[in-house]
Write a protein that holds these residues in place. Structure first.
Motif: not given
Lengths: 256, 257
Positions: A114-137
């Motif tokens: 629902x949010x992604x549809x909204x963002x697409x329609x609004x042409x508002x960029x999405x920043x998708x964070x994959x990780x904040x730290x190294x999973x190994x540590x």
């Protein structure tokens, strides 16, 4: 012109960091020659509802022309879009940010869709964070997997006009997107290898790469210097340093 | 700014170590101030426990680098302690005769294993430093062969006359530094992993700035990122210069100015 697409501020529970306030962050980025930075609050990662931290960010960042406030959304909350519309009615919102692994929802969930549809329609960029730290540590009490690459590819195909910047990916993860996903952008904060950028440019267009420092969790100068001494054409370097971000996020005149 | 990188694997993997690639690497490294580089070999080329012929082949590649760029590369002899004393001594003596300056250990065994004893005695006798791969492995099954800082520091405590370089500060972080605190024969290198903030500052605070050596883990890491994590840390310039160059220069008895 250095535009940082991956900066944060606030306390981090597992280690002392600099830049707990926007003022400290602004001064720190100025010292490193960063003209603009897309900034989100670290507290939003841990709060069950990021709304209050977003409001604080939006209010306080008005004092700093260098800082572009990026609200953090949790689409699993019923009022996510309602809050976003409120932000947009009061402030010039350039993008929003998601931390699906911290907020614990799949990208293919109904509410996320629902949010992604909204963002697409609004042409508002999405920043998708994959990780904040190294999973190994990671701190032993914080066990998180990174965001699903498969689901990201799925949503990129489903929302083909969505303006999507993925931050925190490794070199191999970025390479896996290849030419089938020409509209996705990537920051370079977690990507690393000898001749990193020339290697990435064998798989991607220069327009797809952006400078991200991951300040204050990473040493700011490390990612600046990685780009500065990279053996690439000066024109491409300028694109990655800032021009790509300026266009993608429609950023206005830069301050020093 | 002069830099001595004590942790590299200039191997180029599938392409092999061709002279043109090595020259390009050296020129690029020099362009950002790297004037010396310890070459440790393609240590995982044959898996975690190479046999004596495979060890020989890996060290031959390092020797080739030293011959192509004698003023740039410092060779370390890669060894597998599980092969026993005789082949280990033979390979080490061969390589020391070819001007190799240290010993590289990877993941054939845990550093705290008794199998290390013949190697440590040889290292002490020949006064060469040992660079031991060390990772944050406490509580993980991989610790059987991947040494945790606890293991590397136990080894160093058993052999106080040996110089042990505990690799990968940015993996084990503050916990590993605290393990090494009271062991003056342990140095740490800054190689590998990502440039997370605050780690080097804590290491300098706990160990002082004379027991830390700059390393990259090339080609797994980009030089710029690795140098920037040191130059961009919140420590005095005199400490930065020691870490980037002077401490290694002293270890290998080079002029430090």
């Amino acid at each position: 012109m250095l535009i940082d697409v991956n900066a944060s501020y606030g306390p981090w529970p597992f280690t002392p960091l600099s830049c707990e306030t926007l003022k400290e962050l602004d001064q720190h980025l100025a010292k490193h020659g960063i003209s603009k930075a897309l900034v989100s609050p670290l507290r939003a990662i841990f709060y069950d509802d990021p709304h209050s931290t977003n409001l604080e960010l939006l209010r306080q960042s008005r004092r700093y022309s260098r800082l572009v406030p990026i609200p953090t959304l949790n689409p699993s909350l019923a009022d996510c879009i309602e809050n976003l519309e409120h932000y947009r009615s009061q402030y010039d919102i350039k993008a929003v940010k998601l931390y699906p692994n911290f907020h614990n929802y799949p990208l293919i969930s109904k509410r996320c869709s629902r949010l992604l549809s909204y963002l697409e329609k609004a042409r508002l960029p999405l920043i998708l964070n994959f990780r904040v730290e190294d999973e190994r540590h990671l701190y032993h009490a914080l066990k998180l997997k990174s965001v699903s690459i498969v689901q990201t590819k799925h949503l990129a195909k489903r929302y083909a006009k969505l303006k999507l910047l993925c931050v925190g990916l490794s070199l191999d993860e970025i390479k896996s997107f290849d030419t089938s996903f020409p509209n996705i952008r990537f920051d370079l904060s977690f990507a690393d290898w000898y001749r990193l950028i020339p290697t990435l440019l064998e798989h991607l267009r220069p327009e797809q790469l952006m400078f991200g420092s991951h300040t204050p969790l990473m040493v700011t100068e490390a990612n600046i210097y990685k780009l500065k001494v990279s053996p690439i054409d000066k024109r491409i370097q300028q694109q990655i340093e800032g021009e790509n971000a300026q266009k993608f996020f429609s950023l206005e005149t830069l301050s020093g | 700014m002069r830099i001595f990188d004590v942790h590299t694997h200039p191997v180029f993997f599938d392409n092999g170590a061709r002279h043109e690639d090595v020259s390009e690497l050296v020129n690029y490294a020099k362009s950002i101030g790297i004037v010396k580089m310890v070459a440790l070999g393609d240590v995982l080329k044959f898996g975690p426990t190479p046999d004596k012929d495979q060890i020989n082949e890996i060290n031959e590649t390092t020797l080739q680098l030293m011959r192509w760029e004698p003023d740039f590369f410092v060779g370390f002899c890669y060894l597998n302690p599980t092969l026993g004393e005789k082949p280990l001594r033979k390979e080490l003596e061969l390589r020391l005769g070819q001007n190799f300056r240290g010993i590289k250990l990877e993941i054939a065994n845990n550093a705290d294993s008794p199998v290390m004893d013949p190697l440590m005695k040889a290292a002490v006798e020949r006064a060469v430093p040992i660079l031991q791969h060390t990772w944050r492995t406490a509580g993980k099954r991989m610790r059987k062969t991947h040494s945790d800082p606890i293991d590397t520091c136990r080894l160093a405590a058993r052999y106080p006359e040996a110089t042990v370089i505990m690799a990968h500060l940015y993996s084990y972080g503050v916990r590993g530094v605290i393990e090494a605190k009271h062991l003056p024969n342990v140095l740490v290198d800054t190689s590998s992993c990502l440039p997370f903030a605050g780690i080097l500052e804590r290491a300098v605070d706990i160990l002082g700035d004379r027991r830390i050596l700059y390393g990259s883990d090339h080609p797994i890491r980009e030089f710029g990122q690795c140098v920037g994590r040191v130059t961009g840390s919140n420590i005095p310039l005199v400490s930065i210069n020691r870490i980037l160059f002077q401490n290694a220069a002293k270890l290998f008895e080079l002029p430090s100015n």
